[in-house]
Enzyme design. Structure first.
Site, short mmCIF file in Angstrom:
data_model
loop_
_atom_site.label_atom_id
_atom_site.label_comp_id
_atom_site.label_asym_id
_atom_site.label_seq_id
_atom_site.Cartn_x
_atom_site.Cartn_y
_atom_site.Cartn_z
CD1 TRP A 1 9.37 -2.28 -29.58
CD2 TRP A 1 11.22 -3.42 -30.10
NE1 TRP A 1 10.11 -2.41 -28.43
CE2 TRP A 1 11.26 -3.10 -28.73
CE3 TRP A 1 12.28 -4.12 -30.66
CZ2 TRP A 1 12.32 -3.47 -27.89
CZ3 TRP A 1 13.33 -4.50 -29.84
CH2 TRP A 1 13.35 -4.17 -28.48
CD1 TRP B 1 3.95 -3.05 -27.16
CD2 TRP B 1 3.82 -2.23 -29.23
NE1 TRP B 1 5.02 -2.20 -27.32
CE2 TRP B 1 4.96 -1.68 -28.59
CE3 TRP B 1 3.54 -1.85 -30.54
CZ2 TRP B 1 5.81 -0.77 -29.21
CZ3 TRP B 1 4.40 -0.95 -31.15
CH2 TRP B 1 5.51 -0.43 -30.51
CD GLU C 1 24.43 5.44 -42.43
OE1 GLU C 1 23.89 4.43 -41.93
OE2 GLU C 1 24.01 6.60 -42.25
CD1 TRP D 1 14.35 -4.69 -35.96
CD2 TRP D 1 12.21 -4.04 -35.94
NE1 TRP D 1 13.73 -5.26 -37.05
CE2 TRP D 1 12.41 -4.89 -37.06
CE3 TRP D 1 10.94 -3.53 -35.73
CZ2 TRP D 1 11.39 -5.22 -37.95
CZ3 TRP D 1 9.92 -3.85 -36.61
CH2 TRP D 1 10.15 -4.69 -37.70
CG ASN E 1 19.69 1.60 -46.80
OD1 ASN E 1 20.09 1.20 -47.89
ND2 ASN E 1 19.46 2.87 -46.57
CD1 TRP F 1 24.52 6.39 -38.35
CD2 TRP F 1 23.48 5.57 -36.56
NE1 TRP F 1 23.64 7.35 -37.90
CE2 TRP F 1 22.99 6.87 -36.81
CE3 TRP F 1 22.97 4.86 -35.47
CZ2 TRP F 1 22.00 7.47 -36.02
CZ3 TRP F 1 22.00 5.46 -34.68
CH2 TRP F 1 21.52 6.74 -34.95
#
Length: 468
Positions: free
Chosen positions: A354, A301, A270, A377, A336, A273
């Site tokens: 988004w 959208w 992580e 996102w 998370n 990440w």
């Protein structure tokens, strides 16, 4: 003034230990430590309210560690540094590199200008285990997928040896034209931040305390427990990392001293990440505002301001989504897994762009990080380089049953549902009238009806995706 002065510029490295720029400055005879609140060059990415709150308190502690000698300024750094150079005999300028596109552009100009004037200008890596330009494929191009990137990092290793607190050999200087911390527009004028004080301890000391608590009490259940929002199994290090109160090297070193197990390796993954998010932002600087998969430029959208407002306020009628959004507003943070669920609901059940969700998180999170926020996102929306498949749509009802079965997290942030039996907690609209009455719930009044049908909205989203 003819005394040679070294500028030590703090920004997102608000610590003294393992801070290579400050360590270099500490070797000099006369040091001018500065912080510049740059609310001019950030443009649309000007710091949100929750982050400003954190910044104020982090700077308070850093200033105390510097014996009250941190010089505060507000405005354009290039103009401010040029003014400092005109008032002082600045011979050296040290700072740690930043990776947001607007900061890269700004800092390159400042460095070039300083070098042209014959100053010793040096920048350092204090924020990442690996610089983004050092991890490339064999053909010299950047990775677009995390797993091969991570394999390359693991093969190559990194210089993760953290440094301790430097000894300050010289004297810390002040500028009588500097502002005070209270003059910076950081603290809110209204008291929406009341609960923040019970949740957070910004600053280098707080960061070290959080790390030690995580290692001692939370890491042992991290891999499994991190998906359950009611459990204390996540690190909550992200805001401390974002503001540089602790370095990834310090965290990495602390983990390497532990026994090798799945929890340790999962957390280190992580941590990488986070690195990968910065990697993407560096190589694709349009990450915050452009779909990395260009076919999503045609995605239909929906402009639905009412639905967006319901989502922002935690009034969607889906308890786990609403609990997450209220946690965000009340604490400046969100668990998370719940971040993924709330984000998926916005973009795939409400079909809201988004970027609008990312903007709300940017304003409300104390760990609002441009790289991580944008990459995450895009991942949820399905339009990123290493994206979750678009057809992966989180069902907030089943997610609630699975990851908060007793409703401890959900009921904490939605107290109006505290007396509703767990059987109906994530589908209150199915509860019999007598159950709702006993729980003092009037749907549409004390708690909203769902603003969208999950099954219908899912099919609508998948149909829109198939059109691409």
């Amino acid at each position: 003034m003819n005394t040679p002065i070294t500028i030590a510029w703090f920004e997102q490295d608000l610590r003294l230990s393992d801070n290579p720029a400050f360590a270099a400055a500490a070797m000099k005879d006369h040091i001018l430590p500065i912080y510049i609140f740059d609310n001019r060059n950030a443009g649309e990415y000007e710091m949100g309210g929750a982050s400003r709150w954190w910044l104020h308190h982090s700077l308070t502690e850093l200033n105390e560690k510097l014996d009250g000698k941190l010089n505060f300024f507000q405005g354009d750094p290039q103009s401010i540094i040029e003014a400092l150079c005109s008032r002082f005999n600045v011979t050296d300028m040290f700072w740690n590199r930043r990776y947001e596109p607007w900061r890269i552009s700004r800092d390159k100009k400042i460095k070039a200008n300083g070098l042209m004037q014959g100053k010793n200008v040096q920048t350092f890596n204090a924020s990442l285990l690996n610089e983004p330009w050092t991890i490339l494929k064999k053909d010299g191009t950047p990775y677009k997928v995390f797993t091969p990137y991570y394999r390359q990092v693991a093969l190559g290793g990194s210089d993760t040896q953290a440094q301790g607190m430097p000894r300050i050999f010289g004297t810390l200087n002040t500028d009588d034209k500097a502002s005070t911390l209270d003059e910076l527009p950081l603290l809110p004028k209204i008291g929406w931040d009341t609960q923040f004080y019970d949740c957070w301890s910004p600053g280098e000391s707080g960061a070290q305390s959080v790390l030690q608590t995580f290692l001692a009490n939370r890491l042992s259940n991290y891999k499994e427990g991190r998906d359950f929002p009611a459990l204390k199994s996540i690190s909550t290090l992200s805001p401390h990392l974002h503001f540089g109160e602790i370095s990834p090297r310090q965290i990495h070193d602390a983990f390497l001293s532990l026994a090798d197990d799945n929890n340790r390796e999962h957390f280190l993954r992580e941590l990488h990440w986070r690195e990968f998010s910065y990697y993407l932002l560096f190589h694709w600087p349009d990450l915050p505002n452009k779909n990395l998969k260009v076919r999503f430029n045609l995605f239909p959208w929906q402009e639905n301001s009412e639905a967006l407002t319901h989502w922002q306020q935690g009034l969607t009628g889906y308890p786990l989504v609403d609990a997450g959004m209220r946690e965000l507003w009340q604490t400046g943070f969100m668990h998370n897994r719940v971040r993924m669920i709330t984000a998926s609901f916005l973009v795939k059940n409400l079909l809201v762009d988004w970027r609008l969700g990312a903007r709300w998180f940017w304003d409300c999170l104390v760990d609002a990080d441009l790289a991580s926020n944008s990459a995450s996102w895009q991942w949820v929306a399905g339009c990123g380089t290493d994206a979750s498949p678009y057809f992966r749509i989180f069902n907030p009802t089943t997610q609630g049953v699975r990851f908060d079965p007793e409703g401890l997290y959900t009921k904490h942030f939605i107290p109006e549902l505290k007396d509703l039996p767990a059987k109906y907690l994530y589908r209150p609209w199915e509860a019999p009238p007598d159950v709702l009455k006993k729980a003092n719930i009037i749907l549409g009044e004390t708690y909203p009806f769902p603003i969208v049908d999950i099954k219908v909205s899912r099919e609508k989203a998948l149909a829109a995706y198939r059109q691409l």
